[in-house]
Design a protein around this motif. Structure first.
Motif, short mmCIF file in Angstrom:
data_model
loop_
_atom_site.label_atom_id
_atom_site.label_comp_id
_atom_site.label_asym_id
_atom_site.label_seq_id
_atom_site.Cartn_x
_atom_site.Cartn_y
_atom_site.Cartn_z
N LEU A 106 29.80 -1.07 -17.95
CA LEU A 106 29.92 -2.16 -16.96
C LEU A 106 30.78 -2.76 -17.98
CD1 LEU A 106 26.54 -2.45 -15.54
CD2 LEU A 106 28.52 -1.45 -14.90
N SER A 107 32.07 -3.30 -18.15
CA SER A 107 32.95 -4.03 -18.76
C SER A 107 33.35 -4.74 -17.23
CB SER A 107 33.65 -2.87 -19.34
OG SER A 107 34.92 -4.30 -19.81
N PRO A 108 33.62 -6.81 -18.27
CA PRO A 108 33.70 -7.85 -16.77
C PRO A 108 35.03 -7.97 -16.98
CG PRO A 108 32.23 -8.76 -18.52
CD PRO A 108 32.32 -7.27 -18.78
N VAL A 109 35.26 -7.43 -18.54
CA VAL A 109 37.21 -8.10 -19.44
C VAL A 109 37.50 -6.54 -19.85
CG1 VAL A 109 37.92 -9.39 -20.51
CG2 VAL A 109 36.37 -10.16 -19.84
N THR A 110 38.46 -6.02 -19.05
CA THR A 110 39.32 -4.74 -19.18
C THR A 110 40.83 -4.64 -18.90
OG1 THR A 110 37.43 -2.98 -18.63
CG2 THR A 110 39.30 -2.20 -18.51
#
Length: 318
Positions: A175-179
């Motif tokens: 899970l990545s909130p900043v990609t």
């Protein structure tokens, strides 16, 4: 053309036979001192149809796909580093029809993870992904005007987040909130059309070019990736991968979907069968079709893309 195709088949078969003879080691080799492991795999998949005086009709055809997967991974108590190179290429030749491409992929993956507690399955992670294709893509039978080319498109994902990994069940959730997602279209004609979501060229009322289309598009959004591998039955391995991405700035809530599921059926150590499906939906990838039968492809809206593969072939692990 037939001679070249036959030569290609003979060459691939020879490579497979030689690989079989040379393969006297395990598919997975581990250096317990350096904490590195590697798993390399080459697969050749073939399908063939042949008709002789067949009353129902049909065209002779042959198809082949080469799939190469190379990975090298590092793991100790706190740190993991997964590195993978995937490359696929496939061709199909049908009687009275030109040679056509069926598969084309060059992909690089790298994921670095760190955990403070060795009893935890959660890692702080950074992920890198790059993919493109080797050769021109066409809307067959029109081979005069490519609809895709090398680095047109190419995609780059780079982000930070957290990963939940359970080795015993072969399950990963990232899970990545900043990609960051960067789309490259290094072909000016396709960029001018606004292909794959880049900003298209602008023209005046007389049709004169004002500004060329942009060759890159940069997005920032959230990324979720899930991977699960399992032996569903004896000698049948399932690999399931789902990627979801949504851009914060451009129509947030619209989700790009990339879902791939494959079943590998092991016949013996060197022969395998593969059944797979690949589903794609990207709002930036517009469907092209010659609606008016005027020889020009019209750019329509996005559509769900589906690819299915069924074949039997040879496998070489090293």
């Amino acid at each position: 053309m037939k001679f070249k195709l036959l030569t290609l088949i003979v060459l691939l078969t020879t490579i497979s036979i030689n690989a079989t003879i040379l393969n006297d080691s395990l598919a997975l080799k581990k250096d317990s001192i350096s904490h590195w492991t590697k798993a390399n795999k080459v697969r050749l998949i073939f399908t063939q149809n042949s008709f002789v005086n067949w009353s129902a009709g049909g065209n002779n055809s042959i198809a082949g796909i080469v799939k190469i997967n190379i990975s090298k991974n590092y793991k100790n108590n706190h740190t993991t580093w997964f590195n993978e190179l995937k490359t696929n290429y496939g061709l199909n030749k049908e009687e009275k029809r030109e040679l056509r491409k069926t598969e084309d992929l060059l992909e690089v993956n790298s994921t670095f993870g760190y955990r403070q507690n060795t009893n935890s399955n959660w890692y702080y992670s950074a992920k890198f992904n790059f993919k493109t294709q080797y050769t021109n893509g066409y809307k067959y039978p029109n081979t005069d005007k490519p609809i895709s080319k090398f680095f047109a498109p190419a995609y780059l994902f780079l982000g930070v987040g957290t990963e939940y990994a359970v080795k015993e069940s072969n399950f990963k959730l990232y899970l990545s909130p900043v990609t960051n997602k960067t789309t490259f279209v290094f072909n000016q004609r396709l960029a001018d059309e606004g292909a794959f979501g880049v900003k298209k060229a602008s023209y005046d009322t007389d049709g004169n070019l004002i500004s060329e289309g942009e060759k890159t598009k940069i997005e920032f959004g959230m990324l979720a990736t899930g991977e699960w591998k399992s032996e569903v039955m004896k000698n049948i391995q399932m690999a399931n991968k789902l990627i979801l991405y949504s851009d914060y700035l451009n129509n947030y809530g619209n989700i790009d979907i990339d879902w791939e599921i494959n079943f590998d059926l092991t016949i013996n150590k060197y022969v395998t069968a593969n059944v797979g499906s690949h589903f794609l939906f990207d709002d930036d990838v517009k469907h092209k079709e010659d609606v008016n039968n005027d020889g020009t492809l019209d750019i329509l809206g996005p559509k769900i893309q589906i690819k299915q593969v069924l074949g039997v072939g040879f496998i070489y692990n090293f």
